[in-house]
Design a protein around this motif. Structure first.
Motif, mmCIF file in Angstrom:
data_model
loop_
_atom_site.group_PDB
_atom_site.id
_atom_site.type_symbol
_atom_site.label_atom_id
_atom_site.label_comp_id
_atom_site.label_asym_id
_atom_site.label_seq_id
_atom_site.Cartn_x
_atom_site.Cartn_y
_atom_site.Cartn_z
ATOM 1 N N THR A 33 0.888 -1.044 0.404
ATOM 2 C CA THR A 33 -0.221 -0.337 -0.054
ATOM 3 C C THR A 33 0.440 1.020 -0.480
ATOM 4 O OG1 THR A 33 -0.539 0.236 2.467
ATOM 5 C CG2 THR A 33 -2.091 -0.872 1.117
ATOM 6 N N LEU A 34 1.989 1.078 -0.322
ATOM 7 C CA LEU A 34 3.170 2.302 -0.138
ATOM 8 C C LEU A 34 3.854 2.052 -0.915
ATOM 9 C CD1 LEU A 34 4.110 2.898 4.311
ATOM 10 C CD2 LEU A 34 2.599 3.917 2.554
ATOM 11 N N LEU A 35 4.636 2.974 -1.459
ATOM 12 C CA LEU A 35 5.295 3.210 -2.016
ATOM 13 C C LEU A 35 6.969 3.094 -1.176
ATOM 14 C CD1 LEU A 35 4.238 5.857 -4.688
ATOM 15 C CD2 LEU A 35 5.426 3.720 -5.034
ATOM 16 N N LEU A 36 7.038 4.176 -0.420
ATOM 17 C CA LEU A 36 8.485 4.283 0.384
ATOM 18 C C LEU A 36 7.867 4.661 2.149
ATOM 19 C CD1 LEU A 36 9.349 7.002 -1.813
ATOM 20 C CD2 LEU A 36 10.268 5.473 -1.683
ATOM 21 N N VAL A 37 8.706 4.237 2.776
ATOM 22 C CA VAL A 37 8.093 4.537 4.411
ATOM 23 C C VAL A 37 7.936 6.029 4.645
ATOM 24 C CG1 VAL A 37 9.058 4.151 6.135
ATOM 25 C CG2 VAL A 37 9.389 2.432 4.720
ATOM 26 N N ASN A 38 6.798 6.650 5.199
ATOM 27 C CA ASN A 38 6.423 7.725 5.528
ATOM 28 C C ASN A 38 6.247 7.624 6.981
ATOM 29 O OD1 ASN A 38 4.355 6.578 5.990
ATOM 30 N ND2 ASN A 38 2.599 7.572 4.299
ATOM 31 N N ALA A 39 7.116 6.664 7.235
ATOM 32 C CA ALA A 39 6.233 7.178 9.125
ATOM 33 C C ALA A 39 7.293 6.285 9.720
ATOM 34 C CB ALA A 39 4.473 6.949 9.591
ATOM 35 N N GLY A 40 7.282 6.180 11.130
ATOM 36 C CA GLY A 40 9.085 6.128 11.659
ATOM 37 C C GLY A 40 7.839 4.560 12.159
ATOM 38 N N MET A 41 6.887 4.101 12.305
ATOM 39 C CA MET A 41 6.050 3.117 12.361
ATOM 40 C C MET A 41 5.904 2.208 11.562
ATOM 41 S SD MET A 41 3.008 2.791 10.943
ATOM 42 C CE MET A 41 2.433 1.931 12.198
ATOM 43 N N MET A 86 12.795 9.487 11.601
ATOM 44 C CA MET A 86 11.471 10.586 13.075
ATOM 45 C C MET A 86 11.880 9.231 13.917
ATOM 46 S SD MET A 86 8.427 11.142 13.963
ATOM 47 C CE MET A 86 7.864 11.691 12.498
ATOM 48 N N CYS A 87 12.238 9.575 15.606
ATOM 49 C CA CYS A 87 12.638 8.964 16.698
ATOM 50 C C CYS A 87 11.671 8.372 17.045
ATOM 51 C CB CYS A 87 13.245 9.606 17.322
ATOM 52 S SG CYS A 87 15.304 10.451 17.128
ATOM 53 N N GLY A 88 11.467 7.036 17.778
ATOM 54 C CA GLY A 88 10.336 6.400 18.035
ATOM 55 C C GLY A 88 10.915 5.748 18.525
ATOM 56 N N ASN A 89 9.396 5.174 20.075
ATOM 57 C CA ASN A 89 10.078 4.208 21.347
ATOM 58 C C ASN A 89 8.638 3.435 20.660
ATOM 59 O OD1 ASN A 89 9.052 6.823 22.225
ATOM 60 N ND2 ASN A 89 8.294 4.995 24.125
ATOM 61 N N PHE A 90 8.487 2.400 21.234
ATOM 62 C CA PHE A 90 7.529 1.805 20.662
ATOM 63 C C PHE A 90 7.166 0.793 21.983
ATOM 64 C CE2 PHE A 90 9.106 2.543 16.650
ATOM 65 C CZ PHE A 90 8.433 3.471 15.858
ATOM 66 N N SER A 91 5.795 -0.036 22.651
ATOM 67 C CA SER A 91 5.462 -0.540 23.095
ATOM 68 C C SER A 91 4.455 -1.986 22.913
ATOM 69 C CB SER A 91 5.295 -0.394 25.037
ATOM 70 O OG SER A 91 4.463 -0.925 25.856
ATOM 71 N N PHE A 92 4.633 -2.958 22.957
ATOM 72 C CA PHE A 92 4.042 -3.810 22.231
ATOM 73 C C PHE A 92 3.199 -4.775 23.431
ATOM 74 C CE2 PHE A 92 7.053 -3.965 19.349
ATOM 75 C CZ PHE A 92 6.880 -3.102 18.311
ATOM 76 N N GLY A 93 1.931 -3.776 24.024
ATOM 77 C CA GLY A 93 1.933 -4.760 24.753
ATOM 78 C C GLY A 93 2.742 -4.869 26.977
ATOM 79 N N ASP A 94 3.134 -3.533 26.791
ATOM 80 C CA ASP A 94 3.564 -3.877 27.734
ATOM 81 C C ASP A 94 3.736 -2.481 28.742
ATOM 82 O OD1 ASP A 94 6.409 -4.423 29.539
ATOM 83 O OD2 ASP A 94 7.925 -3.182 28.591
ATOM 84 N N TYR A 195 4.178 27.706 18.788
ATOM 85 C CA TYR A 195 4.287 26.058 19.121
ATOM 86 C C TYR A 195 4.359 24.992 18.381
ATOM 87 C CZ TYR A 195 2.528 29.797 22.335
ATOM 88 O OH TYR A 195 2.415 30.663 23.117
ATOM 89 N N VAL A 196 5.660 24.258 18.185
ATOM 90 C CA VAL A 196 5.567 23.839 17.457
ATOM 91 C C VAL A 196 5.359 22.175 17.777
ATOM 92 C CG1 VAL A 196 8.107 23.834 17.055
ATOM 93 C CG2 VAL A 196 7.164 22.865 15.088
ATOM 94 N N GLU A 197 4.948 21.391 16.884
ATOM 95 C CA GLU A 197 5.290 19.994 17.536
ATOM 96 C C GLU A 197 6.647 19.724 17.055
ATOM 97 O OE1 GLU A 197 3.593 15.535 15.950
ATOM 98 O OE2 GLU A 197 2.658 17.808 15.358
ATOM 99 N N ILE A 198 6.993 18.507 18.420
ATOM 100 C CA ILE A 198 8.696 17.691 17.946
ATOM 101 C C ILE A 198 7.879 16.095 18.812
ATOM 102 C CG2 ILE A 198 10.003 19.892 18.853
ATOM 103 C CD1 ILE A 198 9.733 18.801 21.624
ATOM 104 N N TRP A 199 7.290 16.050 19.481
ATOM 105 C CA TRP A 199 6.663 14.735 20.122
ATOM 106 C C TRP A 199 5.286 14.435 20.183
ATOM 107 C CZ3 TRP A 199 10.474 11.985 23.893
ATOM 108 C CH2 TRP A 199 10.580 10.971 23.967
ATOM 109 N N ASN A 200 4.494 12.953 19.337
ATOM 110 C CA ASN A 200 3.638 12.501 19.567
ATOM 111 C C ASN A 200 3.771 10.991 19.793
ATOM 112 O OD1 ASN A 200 0.644 12.666 18.791
ATOM 113 N ND2 ASN A 200 0.560 11.829 16.427
ATOM 114 N N LEU A 201 2.619 10.838 21.263
ATOM 115 C CA LEU A 201 2.597 9.908 21.510
ATOM 116 C C LEU A 201 0.859 9.177 21.349
ATOM 117 C CD1 LEU A 201 3.573 10.927 25.218
ATOM 118 C CD2 LEU A 201 5.320 10.670 23.432
ATOM 119 N N GLY A 231 6.768 9.149 18.073
ATOM 120 C CA GLY A 231 7.513 9.643 16.843
ATOM 121 C C GLY A 231 7.743 10.952 17.019
ATOM 122 N N LEU A 232 8.846 11.604 17.577
ATOM 123 C CA LEU A 232 9.789 12.298 17.573
ATOM 124 C C LEU A 232 10.468 12.799 16.154
ATOM 125 C CD1 LEU A 232 12.003 14.067 20.102
ATOM 126 C CD2 LEU A 232 13.232 13.733 18.510
#
Length: 889
Positions: A33-41, A86-94, A195-201, A231-232
């Motif tokens: 569904t994507l040509l290129l990776v467009n998000a960190g997740m 995109m700097c990301g941290n991920f939790s899978f059920g943790d 007020y620029v967005e830097i990190w989205n949880l 994503g930051l």
């Protein structure tokens, strides 16, 4: 703080807190569904959708991303760019909300001496979703953010989903106040520039239903396992930590701007327009470098077009700034030095990247002239018909054939006082993209709902592939689809998709075509397998037809591949590896693989090269390959870690996604590649490899096609027969054939020239008579008629211009002559200056005549050409021209 240090701190912080560090995936998305990776997740999407079990409960990454929907805004705003990290941290059920919020606050506000980013807590503002009381409570009570700096926003701003049924949830964004210089106060709800967005949880806690847009969908309930996806934006944080007003002045982009100013002589800050161009150059050159680094090559569709469009926008902006000559190489050199601190593979692959880029720049400079001529003609046609809008199909032609980005067409048309039918252009672009995506997806899934395959994977696990060591074996039917839908049974004649728990069938992938064969059930039913695919990771789907009996889900089965076909494909695949290595030996590492197809007895291999490969080099490559066959080298495969594979010098294909454990195929001391395909056991089994030739398939990409084994022998046998026949015809030895045939062709060419000369003289002899016989139409001398059939378009044009020159006395003159060539009518019409002063234009007359003939045409006011399908309508077309002349006169 440099961007490379921001990246290092991010990964170190989360690794110290139990997160598995995941390297950035390739920009080439492993997602139909994507040509290129467009998000960190994106690389983690299979885990969030439940398609694949996560390798660890916590993960972190700094993912390369490319996003182009807002490409026209690049350079005009402080934060729009096509490439970002995109700097990301991920939790899978943790951990969930409280863990994610506390991690974010600690890293952002922790002192730089302790490994944090050292941001002032008083400058951080928080947004939460409208009814997310839990998130607001944590921010206020646990972290200590004052309530006046926490704002609630709606679904559009603070709710996340993938746009399709599946996981979703509220977001909480961290914004940085850049101060009054950037706008009014009031928080991110009032001014997102200040007020620029830097990190989205993202708190992935619900499941959504079907719907369109960001708000029109139903929440079906809570997910059984809650996940975290954050994503930051590295570039945005760098903008703040480096105290610069926009992302283009951060360390990794400012150096490119500086090089662009050096090459163009235009200084940053001189004017708004030149500053925008410099920013576009900096952003686009960096994006191009990263895309080529990940194996994308310029082309006219898909991700290749994305790269081409970005590169050509950069080149055009450099020319607008006044830079002459080739500039891309020097600009990319700066990017590679800077980004190489974060991605060392850029430094290792510098030569290939710059080779591809320079070839594209040279090609664009050449096509710029030709495309400009096409555009000028389209503009003339539009204006002469009274139009003010250049048709969308013309803009699409310029893009598809000449590589003109739409914004270049828009600008050049505007200079001529025209707008462009952008809607029509984008409709044609969308149709092209949709066809490509539909074809790719249909090939993989046969139009079936992917959830059906995921359900099989959930119930039965991944399909075990036994085909490396076996060509047949026992298995069980664990999944069955009829016409794309799950079914308990299938009957004779049904087209089915069968999933087995274990299979010797190779699913198409890595350039190797799928196996075919048969699946026999204990009941006596037989399925003829015609194709094998993996629509979702780990699930092998056998597509075919029930030939006999009834196939029932859960039945015991015996799967057997077509061994003859498999062996022929294996020979082709091993030959591909040998060809790859031989080309690299001859041309250098720039001859990296860009694609392949291994089919029974033949293969094609695509590789990077800025120019055609000389015939002598190709001959040497072919000889080297066959020398290796004669050495009878053993071929063996081994599974190892990616690090070990790199240490051993194994070659990886650009754009392929590899896991932590990889399979390395080694051919003696000659070749070593990462590969999941099937191969021969010894090079002697190939017999013979015959390279048929090479050709261009895109800018900087060449293709070799070849035959292997018996197919190569049959080809050479046919060639020998042809050579024998030719030697008999020319009465010479085989080695004399080139000289003798060249002599025959030279004589034939001389004869054709004499015939052409005689024909042209005969045609021009009629000029005087046609001029003398010109009819007076309201004061205009009209010489119109049909000349002998078979007259070429060039001769017809010469005759028309000759007749026009013979009509003297300052009279207004129109010459309209017609002929029939190869069964189709052709017309050339010319006017002199006196006729044009009376408003009579050749282009208008040709369009009328061509329409009568059932075709089309166009040209300039003084001379134009057209044609059609209906030769019988020539007399009617002559009358139509005469009527139009009479009306205009």
């Amino acid at each position: 703080m440099e961007s490379a240090e921001i990246r290092r701190r991010w990964l170190r912080f989360f690794e110290e807190r139990g997160h598995t560090v995941v390297p950035s995936a390739s920009l080439i998305a492993d997602d139909p569904t994507l040509l290129l990776v467009n998000a960190g997740m994106v690389p983690f999407k299979p885990y969030f959708l439940g398609e694949v079990k996560p390798p660890a409960p916590r993960a972190t990454s700094v993912q390369k991303c490319v996003r182009t929907p807002d490409i026209e805004e690049v350079g005009k705003t402080t934060r729009h760019g096509t490439f970002f990290q995109m700097c990301g941290n991920f939790s899978f059920g943790d951990y969930f909300k409280e863990g994610a919020i506390k991690h974010a606050w600690e890293l952002l506000t922790g002192s730089q001496a302790d490994g944090g980013y050292g941001l002032d807590p008083e400058k951080l503002w928080i947004t939460v979703y409208l009814d997310d009381d839990e998130a607001e409570r944590i921010w206020h009570e646990v972290v200590g953010v004052p309530k006046e700096r926490i704002q609630r926003l709606g679904k559009t701003e603070n709710y996340w989903s993938m746009g399709v049924p599946g996981p979703c949830g509220p977001c909480s964004e961290i914004n940085y106040d850049r101060g009054p210089d950037f706008g009014v106060e009031g928080g991110p709800a009032v001014n997102d520039e200040r007020y620029v967005e830097i990190w989205n949880l993202v708190f992935m806690q619900y499941e959504r239903g079907a719907g369109t847009g960001k708000e029109d969908f139903e929440i079906l309930g809570e997910l059984p396992s809650k996940n975290i996806d954050t994503g930051l934006g590295l570039e945005r944080l760098a903008m703040i930590l480096q105290d610069v007003p926009n992302m283009y002045e951060t360390d990794t982009l400012r150096v490119v701007i500086d090089k662009a100013t050096e090459l163009s002589g235009v200084h940053y800050g001189d004017s708004h327009d030149s500053d925008v161009s410099l920013r576009v150059v900096a952003d686009h050159i960096r994006t191009s470098t990263m895309l080529i680094g990940d194996g994308v090559t310029p082309g006219n569709e898909g991700r290749g077009y994305v790269l081409r469009r970005i590169m050509r926008r950069a080149i055009r902006n450099m020319r607008l700034l006044g830079a002459g000559g080739l500039v891309v190489g020097e600009l990319m050199d700066v990017v590679i030095k800077t980004m190489g601190q974060q991605y060392p593979e850029l430094l290792e692959d510098r030569r290939r990247i710059e080779t591809v880029a320079l070839a594209e720049e040279a090609a664009f400079v050449k096509t710029l002239k030709a495309g400009t001529n096409i555009l000028d003609s389209a503009v003339t046609d539009t204006k002469s018909s009274g139009g003010t809008v250049l048709p969308g199909d013309k803009a699409f032609l310029l893009h598809d054939t000449w590589g003109f980005p739409i914004d270049l067409t828009l600008e050049m048309a505007a200079e001529q006082g025209l707008s462009v039918d952008e809607d029509g252009f984008r409709r044609l672009m969308k149709e092209q993209r949709d066809r490509a995506k539909a074809d790719a997806q249909a090939k993989k899934s046969g139009h079936a709902d992917l959830s059906a395959y995921r359900e099989v994977a959930d119930k039965s696990g991944a399909t075990e592939f036994t085909g490396y060591g076996a060509t047949e074996g026992e298995s069980t039917v664990v999944g069955l689809l009829v016409n794309g839908a799950p079914a308990p049974a299938a009957h004779e004649g049904d087209e089915v998709e069968v999933v087995l728990d274990r299979t010797p069938f190779y699913a198409e992938g890595g350039g190797q075509l799928a196996d075919t064969g048969r699946i026999k059930l204990d009941s006596g039913a037989v399925v003829e397998v015609r194709d094998v695919q993996q629509p979702v990771p780990g699930v092998t789907v056998h597509k075919g037809v029930v030939q006999v009996g009834e196939v029932v889900l859960g039945s015991a089965a015996y799967a057997a591949i077509d061994v003859t076909r498999r062996r022929a494909i294996a020979r082709a695949h091993s030959a591909t590896h040998l060809t790859h290595q031989a080309l690299r030996d001859a041309l250098g590492p720039t001859a990296a693989q860009a694609g392949s197809e291994n089919s029974p007895g033949r293969f094609r291999f695509d590789f990077g090269s800025p120019a055609a490969v000389p015939g002598t080099v190709l001959t040497d490559v072919e000889q080297k390959i066959n020398d290796v066959l004669a050495r009878e080298l053993d071929v063996h495969a081994e599974v190892m870690s990616m690090d070990d594979a790199k240490k051993q010098g194994a070659i990886a294909e650009f754009g392929e996604k590899y896991g932590d454990r990889v399979r390395v195929v080694t051919i003696g001391d000659f070749s070593k590649e990462l590969c999941g395909g099937t191969h021969v056991h010894n090079t002697a089994q190939l017999g013979l490899v015959k390279l048929l030739g090479e050709s261009s398939i895109g800018s900087g990409v060449r293709r070799v096609e070849a035959l292997v084994g018996v197919d190569a022998y049959k080809f050479l046998a046919r060639e020998h027969t042809v050579v024998s026949q030719l030697t008999e015809l020319v009465k010479g030895r085989p080695e004399e054939l080139p000289e003798k045939i060249s002599g025959v062709l030279a004589k034939l060419k001389d004869a054709e020239k004499e015939i052409e000369k005689f024909r042209a003289e005969k045609v021009l002899q009629a000029a005087a008579g046609l001029a003398e016989g010109a009819k007076d139409v309201r004061g205009v001398a009209l010489a119109a008629g049909q000349v002998p059939d078979g007259t070429s378009a060039d001769d017809l044009r010469k005759l028309v211009l000759d007749v026009r020159g013979r009509i003297q006395g300052g009279r207004a003159a129109v010459v309209a002559l017609f002929t029939v060539a190869n069964g189709r009518p052709v017309t050339v019409i010319a006017t002199n200056e006196a006729a044009r002063e009376r408003g009579i234009k050749a282009g208008d007359l040709v369009r009328t005549a061509a329409k009568t003939l059932g075709g089309g045409g166009g040209g300039k006011p003084d001379v134009a050409q057209g044609g059609g399908q209906n030769a019988a309508a020539v007399p009617e077309a002559i009358e139509a021209v005469e009527r139009l002349v009479a009306e205009a006169a």
